[in-house]
Design an enzyme around this catalytic site. Sequence first.
Site, PDB file in Angstrom:
ATOM      1  N   LEU A 238       0.836  -1.196   0.000  1.00  0.00           N
ATOM      2  CA  LEU A 238       0.000   0.000   0.000  1.00  0.00           C
ATOM      3  C   LEU A 238       0.874   1.249   0.000  1.00  0.00           C
ATOM      4  O   LEU A 238       0.549   2.251  -0.651  1.00  0.00           O
ATOM      5  CB  LEU A 238      -0.930  -0.005   1.211  1.00  0.00           C
ATOM      6  N   TYR A 239       1.974   1.208   0.733  1.00  0.00           N
ATOM      7  CA  TYR A 239       2.899   2.346   0.736  1.00  0.00           C
ATOM      8  C   TYR A 239       3.338   2.671  -0.685  1.00  0.00           C
ATOM      9  O   TYR A 239       3.307   3.834  -1.118  1.00  0.00           O
ATOM     10  CB  TYR A 239       4.111   2.023   1.611  1.00  0.00           C
ATOM     11  N   ALA A 240       3.747   1.647  -1.437  1.00  0.00           N
ATOM     12  CA  ALA A 240       4.172   1.859  -2.819  1.00  0.00           C
ATOM     13  C   ALA A 240       3.032   2.420  -3.660  1.00  0.00           C
ATOM     14  O   ALA A 240       3.245   3.315  -4.496  1.00  0.00           O
ATOM     15  CB  ALA A 240       4.676   0.548  -3.413  1.00  0.00           C
ATOM     16  N   THR A 242       0.544   4.292  -2.687  1.00  0.00           N
ATOM     17  CA  THR A 242       0.301   5.707  -2.387  1.00  0.00           C
ATOM     18  C   THR A 242       1.376   6.594  -2.994  1.00  0.00           C
ATOM     19  O   THR A 242       1.098   7.717  -3.418  1.00  0.00           O
ATOM     20  CB  THR A 242       0.222   5.960  -0.871  1.00  0.00           C
ATOM     21  N   LYS A 243       2.605   6.108  -3.050  1.00  0.00           N
ATOM     22  CA  LYS A 243       3.673   6.896  -3.667  1.00  0.00           C
ATOM     23  C   LYS A 243       3.484   6.983  -5.182  1.00  0.00           C
ATOM     24  O   LYS A 243       3.740   8.030  -5.794  1.00  0.00           O
ATOM     25  CB  LYS A 243       5.040   6.307  -3.318  1.00  0.00           C
TER      26      LYS A 243
END
EC number: 5.1.3.6
Length: 429
Positions: A238-240, A242-243
Amino acid sequence: MPSIEDELFPSTPGKFKIDRSNRQLHRCFASTSTMFLWALFLIALTASYLSFQSFVDSGSRYLTASWGGIQWEKQVRTSAQIHRSGGISVLVTGATGFVGSHVSLALRKRGDGVVGLDNFNNYYDPSLKRARRSLLSSRGIFVVEGDLNDAKLLAKLFDVVAFTHVMHLAAQAGVRYALENPQSYVHSNIAGLVNLLEICKAANPQPAIVWASSSSVYGLNEKVPFSESDRTDQPASLYAATKKAGEEITHTYNHIYGLAITGLRFFTVYGPWGRPDMAYFSFTRNILQGKPITIYRGKNRVDLARDFTYIDDIVKGCLGSLDSSGKSTGSGGKKRGAAPYRIFNLGNTSPVTVPILVDILEKHLKVKAKRNFVEMPGNGDVPFTHANISSARNEFGYKPTTDLETGLKKFVRWYLSYYGYNTKAKLVH
């Protein structure tokens, strides 16, 4: 005699000599996942305002009491003052974070105006952020305690100071934490980014923006080294996601509103004053305490590898990006011409396996690690990263100079000093 803080913070903060003979601008083109990303963006914004409404409301009450007034405005203006010819005035978000504190100090050291913004969240021990803030304060840098989603606060900052640049480093970091608290990534990395862009588009004059994307956008891509033109439509976390969504969003604001925007894909940053959730940091803590460390392996027991990049090199890349950012072309939210939009990798170009990193830590700590090897879980991690930095090198002379051996030696020295270890005494085995 220089203090340990002076020695361990970046010592080469000057402007880069920009070689424009082979200048390249890297445009972010729509990929096959564009519809997915826009859907993610819309869903994320909706979720952020629904799931975090109570959080924002309570946070706003707190923040309203912590900023504003004549004295506060004086502190902001004083911190933003430029002390060199041709200098810039920069709003640094995430200023008491790992990269943010180093960049802020480097900007101040060369005479630029710097105002920091940070919400001091508890993703990791806030006392480390407050220690960084004390160091920034000792160098004349004022850090505003506030949330990126507080539009009134951001508008007030731009009302008090006509920032020439924004260095946007505030974000919810970490891959695995997204499994526990996905809303925090939407709140900070998407809603917070949009809020900042809205303020910047309306500013007159508009600032140029440099912001932290991530090497995680390459996701499950197996082509190495990673280049800016490679596919980024397979996020592994999810971090990736959002980036990557942030890259699409910033491209839109560049296209519609004329904001000059540069995205930086950082590759595994490490060094003094680092993040406690990072492997090298937690390994050091556990090794010194005699606790076992968990080392993940990929399929067929293949060691994971990372393009570990020392903080000084990342700082040089950030400053080079600021100095070559170009100008925004809008005014009061209206575009008046094309503005630069760029994306760069900032890495070291020399991937090292995690077991070798542990070997180096053992050498400098003079303590053997208790290693526990386990198969990498499906929690968003990827087996390797490797940066192609030719674009950043051509555009603003980016050239990393610190190998992992040297960088970890500096980190260990800082760690032992900061946490009060007596290196002459016998450490825990």
